[in-house]
Every structure is written in structure tokens, then in C-alpha cells.
Design a protein around this motif. Structure first.
Motif, short mmCIF file in Angstrom:
data_model
loop_
_atom_site.label_atom_id
_atom_site.label_comp_id
_atom_site.label_asym_id
_atom_site.label_seq_id
_atom_site.Cartn_x
_atom_site.Cartn_y
_atom_site.Cartn_z
N VAL A 583 21.09 -14.01 40.79
CA VAL A 583 22.58 -14.53 40.71
C VAL A 583 23.76 -13.75 40.88
O VAL A 583 24.02 -13.97 38.99
N VAL A 584 24.38 -13.02 41.29
CA VAL A 584 25.95 -12.59 40.86
C VAL A 584 26.94 -14.32 41.44
O VAL A 584 27.23 -14.35 39.65
N ALA A 585 27.02 -14.13 41.94
CA ALA A 585 27.63 -15.18 42.12
C ALA A 585 27.00 -16.52 43.61
O ALA A 585 26.15 -16.14 44.55
N HIS A 597 23.14 -11.88 45.62
CA HIS A 597 22.25 -11.59 44.82
C HIS A 597 22.24 -10.57 44.19
O HIS A 597 21.77 -9.19 45.28
N PHE A 598 21.03 -10.51 43.34
CA PHE A 598 19.98 -8.84 43.36
C PHE A 598 18.42 -9.48 43.82
O PHE A 598 17.79 -10.53 43.55
N VAL A 599 17.20 -8.50 44.35
CA VAL A 599 16.58 -9.01 44.72
C VAL A 599 15.46 -7.84 44.64
O VAL A 599 15.35 -6.79 45.29
N ASP A 600 14.91 -8.10 43.41
CA ASP A 600 14.49 -7.07 42.31
C ASP A 600 15.24 -5.16 42.73
O ASP A 600 14.99 -4.61 42.79
N GLY A 601 16.66 -5.63 41.79
CA GLY A 601 16.91 -4.21 42.45
C GLY A 601 17.80 -3.73 43.05
O GLY A 601 18.85 -2.64 42.96
N LYS A 602 17.54 -5.19 44.50
CA LYS A 602 18.30 -4.56 45.42
C LYS A 602 19.26 -5.28 45.65
O LYS A 602 18.54 -6.77 46.08
N PRO A 603 20.49 -5.08 45.84
CA PRO A 603 21.69 -5.72 45.77
C PRO A 603 21.84 -6.61 47.60
O PRO A 603 21.06 -6.66 48.74
N ALA A 604 21.68 -8.05 47.28
CA ALA A 604 21.39 -8.60 49.06
C ALA A 604 23.07 -10.14 48.82
O ALA A 604 22.98 -10.26 48.40
N PHE A 605 23.03 -10.23 50.58
CA PHE A 605 24.01 -10.78 50.32
C PHE A 605 23.59 -12.55 51.53
O PHE A 605 23.58 -12.05 52.80
N LEU A 665 28.98 -19.10 38.99
CA LEU A 665 28.50 -17.67 38.46
C LEU A 665 27.45 -16.68 37.40
O LEU A 665 27.29 -17.56 36.04
N GLY A 666 26.74 -15.95 37.61
CA GLY A 666 25.46 -16.03 37.01
C GLY A 666 24.42 -16.52 37.62
O GLY A 666 22.57 -16.45 36.83
N ALA A 678 16.29 -21.70 43.93
CA ALA A 678 17.52 -21.60 42.31
C ALA A 678 17.27 -22.40 40.80
O ALA A 678 15.93 -23.08 41.08
N PRO A 679 17.76 -22.39 39.62
CA PRO A 679 18.76 -21.26 39.75
C PRO A 679 19.09 -19.60 39.63
O PRO A 679 20.32 -18.86 39.62
N ASN A 680 17.76 -19.19 39.95
CA ASN A 680 17.57 -17.27 39.96
C ASN A 680 18.38 -16.88 39.22
O ASN A 680 19.49 -16.29 39.70
N PRO A 681 18.92 -17.64 37.15
CA PRO A 681 19.77 -16.74 36.68
C PRO A 681 20.14 -15.73 36.83
O PRO A 681 18.70 -14.69 36.97
N LEU A 682 21.10 -14.03 36.53
CA LEU A 682 21.09 -12.79 36.36
C LEU A 682 20.08 -12.64 35.44
O LEU A 682 20.77 -13.23 34.22
N GLN A 683 19.75 -11.49 35.69
CA GLN A 683 19.81 -10.72 34.53
C GLN A 683 20.50 -9.23 34.74
O GLN A 683 20.18 -8.38 35.35
#
Length: 696
Positions: A583-585, A597-605, A665-666, A678-683
Motif C-alpha cells: 500500500v502506498v496510501a 497500491h502495488f500488486v507484484d510491481g503493478k500499480p493499482a487503484f 501512508l505506507g 491489511a495492512p499490506n505494508p509498502l515494499q
């Protein structure tokens, strides 16, 4: 010879409590009792026995709790902030490890309880009633010798005899009335006397914690106790609030003209079936309600008053027993409550265990069914507003109505019988150090070979004796409601309100009821206190961000409760990662909200409306510096990556209500706003973030 006797006498009088005969200790905790519900705090509910303790002891005017039942109990039980004790918001069987040790949902191993401190000092330790600190860290495991009550739930049916248990396992119930005569508040009072007798028969001083579930919902009391209150509450909350305010002046609780009776409080923003159609609106005027509704509501409050009476009768029975056995003068009795009065859910309350979308209007003879066997009801936000007179808001909030509580201390042998108001600020976490000073117990640095978190609270005993307490800051947080008290100044951040939410600033010495927000007039003070709250939040574990290392920018300007309900908005973020995920935000949760957020490097909204997620996702993986822009309006939802053409699809609609979960955030701090766990932290590294009202 006379001089020698005088010197010996003076020396004896000067001995600290620890060197005198150690007191017995009785803590009585009421549940969801409002600031002004007791007679000795201005209420119309007759509480003669509690009032008598106040008349021979001290009453505090500004001691705080932690806004809700189990976080408050965690602070009271351990002398720490709730997060330091492991129960930052609520007990849970499935803690989320990435939220940190402050949110285990049970007592942590690096804290000690009242019993674990007092038992090594020679005390027999007994517990009656509601535990609510998780059954995995139950009272026997955490130092108490004997227990009767329940160990997990926040509340339970007062008539359900089979539910309440006697511990340790294998103990026979000394008190076991027939099921058709069982009423939990009365049985708790019976067991309090039973355990006191057991303590008196031992060769030890005793400590009893009596944790009533009354008057928490479900509001339930025998019919014959309820009937006498109904006429009082037919007069309505508006008249009774004004009368309480005047009595508070008469008894000296309100000193001078620095308190003002606040307008009727706002009903928190929620679904209309929860808020009875008053979401984000002021509680209604009593006289504006139909007669049938007033009758239903008056009966509900009458049941609540009867529950308070049950607590008071028990106090009288205990005091009479202690007086008859010669133990009253050297028993330190502390009476307090766990949060402000409870608004759940709207002005009409609820019916049914689910509490959602159920409100039955009763009339005629049906009114006498309220509070009886098989019912599960609350009294609503209008009566809660009365309970918190003269303050704003309720339980769950960190305005004065949510965190201010009555606290009475009675101990003739230790503090005399002063009958005074103590106007110094304190907190529930101060009870443990108070008991330590009174008993001579010591706080351990290790316990069972575990390092123990240093004590946060400070003893209130000097204040009970007319001395000054040390100056300090006191922090608050409960599920996106924040506050910080520093001397006479307080900042507070609300939630679930219809207006824009931002930090407010009050001078409580001049404005105890928080009616004059000075944030715009004192920007430097506000900025300094917000920074102090942030530092406190990181220190005690309110903020525990597994992605903190990835937050490389300055995000102090970001409005964590940015208004997104029924509005068009866009967000932008800059991320740097070799293989980003997480998760980015995210703002909102499992009902409404959004997540970038990102799913395996793919941006997602993801946008969630009514629990259903609509997703925009790139087909391509990205790495390195990635600029993301996303937005939502009535027609489209959009996701743009770097300078590439944006993806657009039909909008699922605007977010219909301001989400309860604030912007994180993050990672996604509470329930999942997107279609992930959740919380799916940002890598990766989040360098910047912004949100604004705009058409995507």
C-alpha cells in the motif's frame, strides 16, 4: 518526658503510609457512567452511598480515562498508556502484528498488573465482574487469587446466569441464585462481600477490584426498580441538562464562570440506520419529538438509572460491612468510571444484539419490556449527552465528554475526611502508582524473567492530601481521535464529524468545556503541541509503522481525515523501489474508501463503495522512481503512471460517507480499503504524497 512523647507522636504522624498499617484496597469501576450521572457530581440519579464516600473523601474534577472500556482498563490495570499495555484500541482474538505490540488486543508480557504488583507486597488479590483484557491474559493468569465474572466480552446479558464463571478452574460458586432470580449487578455485589470476607479471614491485607458491567448496554434492570424513575425522564434531556449544570455550580464542582453548558452534541457521522436518521446532525430537542418516542426514550433512561442505583446499593452494603468489621477507616476506596457516556448509535438507541438497523419503538404496556429478559437495548446519544453534562461528545472521542470521569477517593486513615474537590489533572494510569505509595509495594524492572516497561503514571496520593502533582503532558488516542493535555492547554483531533476535521486548541483553565477554539490565534503553540503529540504517539506505540523506513518524505502536512465523502478528488504519490508491492496510501476500510497500491510491481487503484471494490490496475510492472496519480468523480475513476496516458473506467460513484479509518501512508492501518489483506505494508520508499479536491 513530655517532650519525648511529643517527638515520638510527631514522628509517628510523619510516617509514610508504607510504614503504617498497610490499607486494604477497593477499586470500584463503573462502566459507561457519564461525568455527571452521580448525585455528588450533579446528577439527578440518587446515589447516596457513593455520595457519602465523596463527602468524607476527595472528588477529582479532571482525571481522565482512555475513551473506551478496554483501553481504559488496560491503563488502569498497568499504570501505562493502553498501547504500552497492548490494548491500544480493543481486545481481539486475531491481532494484526504489523500494527505493532501496542495493538495485540491483550495484555502484553512486558507489563505488570495491579495484582502482580500488590501480591509480592503481601496482598490477597480478588476480582469481581467484567475483565475485558482478553481471556488469554485472564485475571488468574495475571496475578489475582480469586475471580467471579466474565473475561472476554465488552458486555453481556445481566440475566444469563450460566455465562458468569468462578475461577480458578474447579472452584465451586459460593453464590449461585436460581436462574429466574439472577441479576449480574446484584451477584457482583454479593461476590464483592464474599471476597472481602475471605480477605478478612486471611492474615493479609486484601485488594478487591469490583468491575461492574453496569450501566453499560444492554440496559437491563428489574421492572420494580425502573418504574420510579420514569416520570423524571419524561421531562427530557434538555431540562435535565440545565438542571445538572446548575447543581454542578451549587455543589462547587464548577468554580466561577469558566464553564459553559455546551449546545446539544452532534450525532457522529454514520449510516442513517445506525444514527437513527441524525447522522452528522445535532441531537434533537426533546420537545420536538413525538410523544410515543419520548415515552420510549424516558423508559430507556429509567432503566439506566436503575442500573446505577444497583451499583450504589452495592457500595452501601460494602461500606456497612467494612464499618461493622472495623476496616472502613483503613480501606482505600477509589470509585471511577471507564469512559464518557455511550452514544451508540443515535438519539433513539438500538434494539437487538446486532445493534445495526434495529430500533423498536415501544408504547403502552410494551414500555415495561424495555430492559427485561431477552432484550438488548441502548439509551442513545441524547441521554449520553445528558450523562456528559456540560461537555461535548461522548465515549470513543477525546473531547472532554469522552475522556472526563468522576473519581472519588475515601481513606480516613490515609487522607483524612477532607470533603474537597481536587482540580489537578490526572489519568487512569495513575491508580497503580497511587496504590503503590499507599501500600509500600514496589514496581518491578523484571517479572518472571521478563523486562518490564517503566511506569508512566504518577501517584495521586499527594493531590488527595492537598499537595501539588508534578507537571507533565498526558496523551490520548483512540481509533483516530487524538488529544494532548499540557498544563492548562489541550489539543484535540476529532473524527466522524460533518465538518472539516483539524487540530483544535483550548485553554481549559478558561474554557473547560471546549467552546472557544484558539488554533487560529495561537498557531505556534498549536504547532508545538502537535509535534509533542506526534513524538508521544511514536514513543508509546500509537504510531508503529512497518513501512516507516520507507517513508522518506515529510508527511506532517497531510490531513489524515481529508474529506472525501461526496466529493471529487485526486491523489499523487512518488514511490522509489526495485520491485514495489503493498500500500502506498489508503483511506477508509471495509465499507467505503480507496487504496493506491502495488500488486507484484503493478500499480493499482481500488475504490470501495458499500463494501464492493472497483479496481484499476496496470498490465505492466514498474520499478525505480514511479509517479502515480489517481482520482475519482461521479463519472470516472482514473489512474496515471508517470507521464503515460491515464487509464479510465466508469466510476462506481462518489464515496457516500466519510470513512471511519483515517488516511494511512505506507500501509493500511485498520480494515482493508482495497482488495487485499491489511495492512499490506509498502515494499519501497514513499517520497511524497498529496491529496486535493479536483476532477481527475
Amino acid at each position: 518526658m513530655i517532650l519525648t512523647l511529643l517527638l515520638v507522636s510527631c514522628a509517628t504522624a510523619a510516617l509514610p503510609a508504607a510504614e503504617a498499617k498497610r490499607p486494604n484496597i477497593l477499586i470500584i469501576l463503573a462502566d459507561d457512567l457519564g461525568y455527571s450521572d452521580l448525585g455528588c457530581y450533579g446528577g439527578e440519579i440518587p446515589t447516596p452511598n457513593i455520595d457519602a464516600l465523596a463527602k468524607r473523601g476527595v472528588r477529582f474534577t479532571q482525571v481522565y480515562n482512555s475513551a473506551r472500556c478496554c483501553p481504559s482498563r488496560a491503563a488502569l490495570m498497568t499504570g501505562l498508556y493502553p498501547t504500552q499495555a497492548g490494548i491500544g484500541d480493543f481486545t481481539t482474538a486475531q491481532p494484526n502484528p504489523s500494527r505493532g505490540p501496542g495493538y495485540l488486543g491483550r495484555l502484553r508480557d512486558d507489563c505488570v498488573t495491579l495484582a502482580e504488583v500488590l501480591k509480592p507486597a503481601g496482598y490477597g488479590c480478588y476480582y469481581v465482574g467484567k475483565w475485558h483484557l482478553h481471556n488469554q491474559t485472564g485475571p488468574i493468569r495475571r496475578g489475582f487469587d480469586e475471580f467471579y465474572g466474565y473475561t472476554f466480552d465488552h458486555s453481556h446479558d445481566q440475566y444469563d446466569a450460566d455465562y458468569y464463571e468462578r475461577l480458578p478452574a474447579g472452584r465451586q460458586k459460593e453464590i449461585n441464585p436460581p436462574k429466574d432470580e439472577f441479576y449480574a449487578t446484584d451477584v457482583f455485589n454479593d461476590y464483592a462481600l464474599e471476597f472481602i470476607r475471605q480477605g478478612q479471614q486471611s492474615d493479609k491485607p486484601w485488594f478487591l477490584f469490583l468491575g461492574h458491567s453496569s450501566p453499560h448496554f444492554p440496559i437491563q434492570a428489574p421492572t420494580e426498580r425502573v418504574d420510579k424513575y420514569e416520570a423524571t425522564y419524561q421531562r427530557g434531556w434538555d431540562v435535565l441538562r440545565e438542571e445538572r449544570f446548575e447543581r454542578m455550580k451549587e455543589i462547587g464542582l464548577i468554580d466561577g464562570d469558566r464553564w459553559q453548558l455546551t449546545p446539544r452534541s452532534i450525532v457522529p457521522v454514520d449510516r442513517d440506520d445506525i444514527a437513527n436518521g441524525y447522522s452528522g446532525k445535532e441531537n434533537p430537542a426533546w420537545d420536538a419529538l413525538p410523544a410515543d418516542r419520548r415515552g420510549d426514550l424516558a423508559r430507556r433512561m429509567a432503566v439506566f438509572a436503575a442500573m446505577v442505583e444497583g451499583v450504589d446499593v452495592g457500595v452501601g452494603r460494602i461500606v456497612n460491612h467494612l464499618e461493622a468489621t472495623g476496616d472502613l477507616d483503613n480501606t482505600l476506596i477509589i470509585f471511577l468510571t471507564d469512559n464518557g457516556a455511550c452514544y451508540e448509535w443515535g438519539p433513539f438507541g438500538f434494539d437487538g444484539v446486532s445493534r445495526v438497523g434495529t430500533n423498536t419503538l415501544r408504547t403502552g404496556e410494551e414500555l415495561r419490556e424495555i430492559g427485561q429478559r431477552g432484550t438488548h437495548q441502548a439509551y442513545g446519544s441524547g441521554w449520553a449527552n445528558l450523562g456528559n453534562t456540560p461537555f461535548r461528545l461522548y465515549k470513543h472521542f477525546t473531547h472532554e465528554g469522552g475522556i472526563s470521569m468522576p473519581l472519588i477517593a475515601h481513606w480516613p486513615a490515609g487522607i483524612g475526611t477532607p470533603d474537597v474537590w481536587v482540580r489537578q489533572p490526572g489519568h487512569m494510569m495513575d491508580i497503580l502508582p497511587t496504590l503503590m505509595e499507599a501500600s509500600g509495594a514496589t514496581y518491578p524492572t523484571t517479572f518472571d524473567n521478563r523486562a518490564i516497561t517503566p511506569l508512566e503514571g504518577t501517584s495521586l496520593l499527594p493531590a488527595m492530601r492537598g499537595e501539588a502533582l508534578p507537571q507533565r503532558q498526558i496523551g490520548f488516542d483512540h481509533q483516530a481521535a487524538h488529544a494532548l493535555r499540557d498544563g492548562d492547554w489541550k489539543i484535540v483531533w476529532s473524527k466522524r464529524m460533518p465538518h472539516k476535521i483539524e487540530w483544535e486548541l483550548y485553554n481549559l483553565a478558561e474554557d473547560r468545556c471546549e467552546t472557544n477554539d484558539l488554533a487560529a490565534q495561537e498557531p505556534e503553540r498549536l504547532k508545538s503541541m502537535v509535534a509533542a503529540w506526534e513524538a508521544w504517539a511514536w514513543r508509546v506505540g500509537v504510531h508503529y509503522d512497518p513501512a516507516k523506513a520507507a517513508l522518506s518524505g515529510d508527511f506532517s502536512h497531510v490531513d489524515r481525515n481529508f474529506p472525501i465523502a461526496k466529493r471529487s478528488w485526486t491523489i499523487e504519490a512518488e514511490v522509489d523501489a526495485k520491485s514495489p508491492s503493498g500500500v502506498v496510501a489508503a483511506q477508509g476500510g471495509n465499507r467505503h474508501g480507496y487504496a493506491l497500491h502495488f500488486v507484484d510491481g503493478k500499480p493499482a487503484f481500488d475504490v470501495r463503495v458499500g463494501g464492493i471494490v472497483t479496481r484499476l490496475i496496470s498490465k505492466q510492472r514498474y520499478s525505480g522512481q514511479v509517479h502515480l496519480r489517481a482520482g475519482l468523480d461521479k463519472k470516472v475513476m482514473m489512474l496515471q503512471i508517470n507521464d503515460e496516458p491515464p487509464f479510465k473506467i466508469a466510476s462506481p460513484g462518489l464515496i457516500p460517507a466519510q470513512p471511519f479509518d483515517e488516511l494511512s501512508l505506507g500501509h493500511d492501518v485498520l480494515t482493508a480499503a482495497g482488495d487485499y489483506e491489511a495492512p499490506n505494508p509498502l515494499q519501497g520508499s514513499l517520497r511524497s504524497f498529496a491529496i486535493k479536491h479536483a476532477t481527475p
